[in-house]
Write a protein that holds these residues in place. Structure first.
Motif, mmCIF file in Angstrom:
data_model
loop_
_atom_site.group_PDB
_atom_site.id
_atom_site.type_symbol
_atom_site.label_atom_id
_atom_site.label_comp_id
_atom_site.label_asym_id
_atom_site.label_seq_id
_atom_site.Cartn_x
_atom_site.Cartn_y
_atom_site.Cartn_z
ATOM 1 N N ASN A 146 3.986 -52.116 64.143
ATOM 2 C CA ASN A 146 3.470 -50.998 63.355
ATOM 3 C C ASN A 146 4.603 -50.079 62.885
ATOM 4 N N GLN A 147 5.539 -49.775 63.771
ATOM 5 C CA GLN A 147 6.652 -48.880 63.437
ATOM 6 C C GLN A 147 7.586 -49.477 62.382
ATOM 7 N N HIS A 149 6.783 -51.933 60.314
ATOM 8 C CA HIS A 149 5.995 -52.516 59.219
ATOM 9 C C HIS A 149 6.269 -54.016 59.070
ATOM 10 N N THR A 150 6.153 -54.698 60.181
ATOM 11 C CA THR A 150 6.358 -56.138 60.219
ATOM 12 C C THR A 150 5.157 -56.781 60.901
#
Length: 190
Positions: A146-147, A149-150
């Motif tokens: 999430n952090q 964006h993968t």
């Protein structure tokens, strides 16, 4: 009645404070940055595991929640002298969030295994490995994906190196804790 259940004795407060100090001391050892992932290899997760094994679900959980609370307040207790809400909400936040549940999960699982007479070192190691390594890496990978964006798979794949190191730390934690229990330093197994 409720107050009695959540109050701690002087002995319990001392044990919790000592374990928080041990986890903080493990944070004095600088993390080893890997470069390809913004999460360093640290020793503090070994302290989180030991809190669950040695202090049990109640005191172990209180210990880790207190430690994380102090970090959120800004005390530089994490590896490399880091602290503050932004660190907890950053890329390493998932691992720290998972830590909050590790002592509870390890402590309850150990109590169940002991109830059924499973006291072997391998049983304890498997419980510690499941909750202290696999659970933490899984939650950490979800947060990291999430952090950054993968994808979750990509974040999980980047954690493979951590699983090997954390497995060694889990073995060390089980060995230390079993020895401490053997000499009756402190144990929730009553």
């Amino acid at each position: 009645m409720i107050r009695e259940k959540i109050s701690l004795s002087i002995h319990e407060m001392t044990v919790v404070a000592m374990m928080v100090a041990i986890i903080a001391v493990l944070g004095a050892v600088p993390g080893i940055p890997l470069g390809f992932i913004p999460v360093p290899i640290v020793l503090q997760n070994m302290g989180i595991i030991i809190a669950g094994e040695l202090l049990g679900p109640r005191l172990g959980t209180i210990t880790v929640w207190l430690f994380v609370f102090l970090v959120v307040l800004g005390l530089p207790l994490l590896s490399g002298g880091r602290g503050g809400i932004m660190i907890v909400l950053g890329p390493t936040g998932g691992y720290i969030f998972a830590w909050l549940f590790v002592p509870l999960l390890i402590g309850l699982s150990l109590k169940c295994s002991w109830f059924y007479g499973m006291t072997q070192e391998i049983t304890e190691f498997l419980i510690v490995w499941l909750w202290g390594v696999i659970f933490v890496e899984g939650v950490g990978a979800i947060w990291l994906a999430n952090q950054l964006h993968t994808t979750f798979i990509s974040a999980l794949a980047s954690n493979i190196l951590f699983v090997f190191g954390d497995t060694i730390k889990a073995l060390i934690a089980v060995t230390i804790t079993r020895r401490l229990r053997h000499i009756k330093v402190v144990s929730f197994r009553r």
